[in-house]
Design a protein around this motif. Structure first.
Motif, short mmCIF file in Angstrom:
data_model
loop_
_atom_site.label_atom_id
_atom_site.label_comp_id
_atom_site.label_asym_id
_atom_site.label_seq_id
_atom_site.Cartn_x
_atom_site.Cartn_y
_atom_site.Cartn_z
N SER A 135 10.86 -2.92 -3.73
CA SER A 135 10.22 -4.19 -4.04
C SER A 135 10.97 -4.88 -5.17
CB SER A 135 8.76 -3.94 -4.47
OG SER A 135 8.12 -5.15 -4.81
N CYS A 157 5.20 -8.84 1.04
CA CYS A 157 4.41 -7.83 0.34
C CYS A 157 4.22 -6.64 1.27
CB CYS A 157 3.06 -8.37 -0.11
SG CYS A 157 1.95 -8.86 1.23
N SER A 290 -1.95 -1.94 -7.67
CA SER A 290 -0.75 -2.64 -7.22
C SER A 290 0.35 -2.55 -8.26
CB SER A 290 -1.06 -4.11 -6.92
OG SER A 290 -1.35 -4.83 -8.11
N ALA A 291 1.56 -2.76 -7.79
CA ALA A 291 2.73 -2.88 -8.65
C ALA A 291 3.67 -3.87 -7.97
CB ALA A 291 3.43 -1.54 -8.84
N GLY A 292 3.90 -4.99 -8.61
CA GLY A 292 4.74 -6.02 -8.01
C GLY A 292 4.17 -6.51 -6.69
N ARG A 293 4.94 -6.37 -5.64
CA ARG A 293 4.55 -6.87 -4.32
C ARG A 293 3.97 -5.77 -3.42
NH1 ARG A 293 6.92 -11.86 -2.57
NH2 ARG A 293 7.95 -12.92 -4.32
N ASP A 334 2.51 -16.98 -6.59
CA ASP A 334 2.61 -15.69 -7.28
C ASP A 334 1.94 -14.59 -6.47
OD1 ASP A 334 2.78 -13.62 -9.07
OD2 ASP A 334 1.43 -14.50 -10.56
N PRO A 336 2.67 -11.20 -6.53
CA PRO A 336 2.27 -10.07 -7.37
C PRO A 336 0.98 -10.34 -8.14
CG PRO A 336 4.63 -10.39 -7.53
CD PRO A 336 4.09 -11.56 -6.77
N LEU A 339 -1.95 -9.95 -5.73
CA LEU A 339 -2.25 -8.54 -5.46
C LEU A 339 -2.92 -7.87 -6.65
CD1 LEU A 339 0.99 -7.44 -3.55
CD2 LEU A 339 -1.25 -8.00 -2.59
N SER A 340 -2.49 -8.23 -7.85
CA SER A 340 -3.13 -7.70 -9.04
C SER A 340 -4.58 -8.17 -9.14
CB SER A 340 -2.35 -8.13 -10.29
OG SER A 340 -2.97 -7.65 -11.46
#
Length: 399
Positions: A135, A157, A290-293, A334, A336, A339-340
């Motif tokens: 990612s 993602c 989550s982490a990034g995408r 955005d 990421p 997802l966060s």
């Protein structure tokens, strides 16, 4: 936004997420390691927090006559079959905004698959296993394998809906994430109606409480079969590797545990021709999903014990929240951050369900004076007060 989401796992959570994302304009590539998505499994209790969400994507209607709306949950004492509490469910729709249903897992999965097949935006690839991913700021690349062929697919993602032993989760957390092994195993069977005692065919979900064991059963598919789940002690042994329906078990092991139970319960157990056993386990709640995408969903995010019957329901809630979060992302937005936000919106509730499921395990399996006190408390509270304890759970979580 016309983004491209990659989803690992085509179970209930993965398919539900694909449908929600497609409804918001996303293109979805869904990868399932099994070569064929088989119509297997056992019964599911679909509480209103799940059916309200399934209704939004047209799946509730597809379940049709294969599902059953129970009239009540009946709690019984194992030794004599006495009713300790009766929680009426005939007002579920008006109380919680959606029906309480009993369905076969295979019927729900078929309804989800049929809905996905009608969406041009969803591409389902079976026999394809995720082997890794990378990612970065501009997207995510999934490493995949089909037979001896390895290839890569790029997307915006990646959603790990790949179960309690999730590869995606393992890569995100670096392997420091052990399974919590329960000292219990779930035995599951489908009993034909003509081999079940008549009282087991009532349109109810029945919960029997006994010494260090409990039993759940309810009719399915128009009353043609009875779904049976027996939870018993299993002190030793490791976690089962395959899905629960692939692990055959010897019914002779159940005889000793249930020998002192009421004859109706024993007759129901004797009517099963084939049993499947699964060692129960969960994991501790995570600080983030989550982490990034890359994000987790369903059992990959929050594997839980079955004592609130919420495993499938919480995965369905995840799917609705994920669709809402990513559906708000505009072109070049955005991902990421979305997802966060999805994880932040779901984590407190799913974590509470995980922990309360653990607490329920202790309550169900009391023995001696503690069990006697529990049974007195159940009778004193009555069905309505007991039902009110689930209002927080059965109302659909906000998107």
């Amino acid at each position: 936004m016309s983004g491209h989401a990659l989803i690992a796992g085509a179970g209930i959570g993965g398919l539900s997420a694909a449908l929600f994302l497609a409804a918001t304009g996303w293109r979805v590539s869904l990868f399932e390691s099994a070569p064929v998505i088989e119509a297997v499994g056992a019964g599911l209790q679909l509480s209103p927090n799940a059916t309200a969400i399934l209704r939004q994507i047209g799946v509730l209607e597809r379940l049709g006559r294969t599902s059953l709306a129970p009239k009540a949950v009946r709690v019984l004492r194992a030794r004599d079959g006495a009713t300790l509490a009766l929680m009426r469910l005939d007002r579920a729709e008006s109380r919680w905004g959606a029906p309480y249903l009993l369905a076969h897992r295979a019927d729900l999965q078929r309804a989800l698959l049929d809905a996905a097949a009608g969406q041009e935006a969803i591409a389902l690839h079976t026999g394809v296993a995720l082997t890794g991913f990378a990612s970065g700021p501009g997207g995510v690349t999934a490493a995949l394998r089909k037979g001896m062929t390895r290839f890569e697919v790029a997307g915006d993602c990646l959603i790990g809906a790949d179960g309690s032993r999730s590869l995606v989760r393992g890569r995100l957390l670096g392997g420091d994430d052990a399974l919590n092994m329960s000292r219990r195993a779930a035995w599951r069977a489908l009993v034909p109606a003509d081999r079940a005692p008549p009282e087991a065919l009532r349109p109810e979900s029945c919960l029997w409480l006994g010494r260090k064991a409990h039993l759940v059963h309810y009719p399915l598919r128009g009353g043609s079969v009875v779904n049976v789940v027996a939870i018993v002690a299993q002190e030793q042994g490791k976690a089962d590797e395959g899905p629960f329906w692939s692990n055959a078990a010897d019914p002779a092991e159940l005889v000793e545990t249930f020998k002192g139970w009421h004859e109706s319960a024993r007759a129901l157990l004797a009517g099963a021709g084939e049993w499947r056993k699964w060692r129960l386990h969960d994991r501790d709640p995570l600080p983030g999903w989550s982490a990034g995408r890359v994000a987790l969903l369903g059992d990959a995010a929050h594997p839980m014990l079955p004592f609130l019957a919420q495993g499938a329901a919480q995965a369905i809630e995840d799917a609705g929240a994920l669709g809402a979060a990513l559906g708000r992302v505009k072109a070049g937005g955005d991902i990421p951050g979305a997802l966060s936000a999805y994880g932040a919106s779901r984590l407190p509730r799913a974590s509470r369900v995980q922990l309360e499921s653990r607490a329920q395990e202790r309550i169900y399996h009391l023995s001696g004076p503690a069990a006697f006190a529990r049974d007195l408390a159940l009778r004193a509270m009555g069905g309505e007060r007991l039902l009110a304890r689930y209002d927080w759970l059965y109302r659909a979580a906000p998107a």
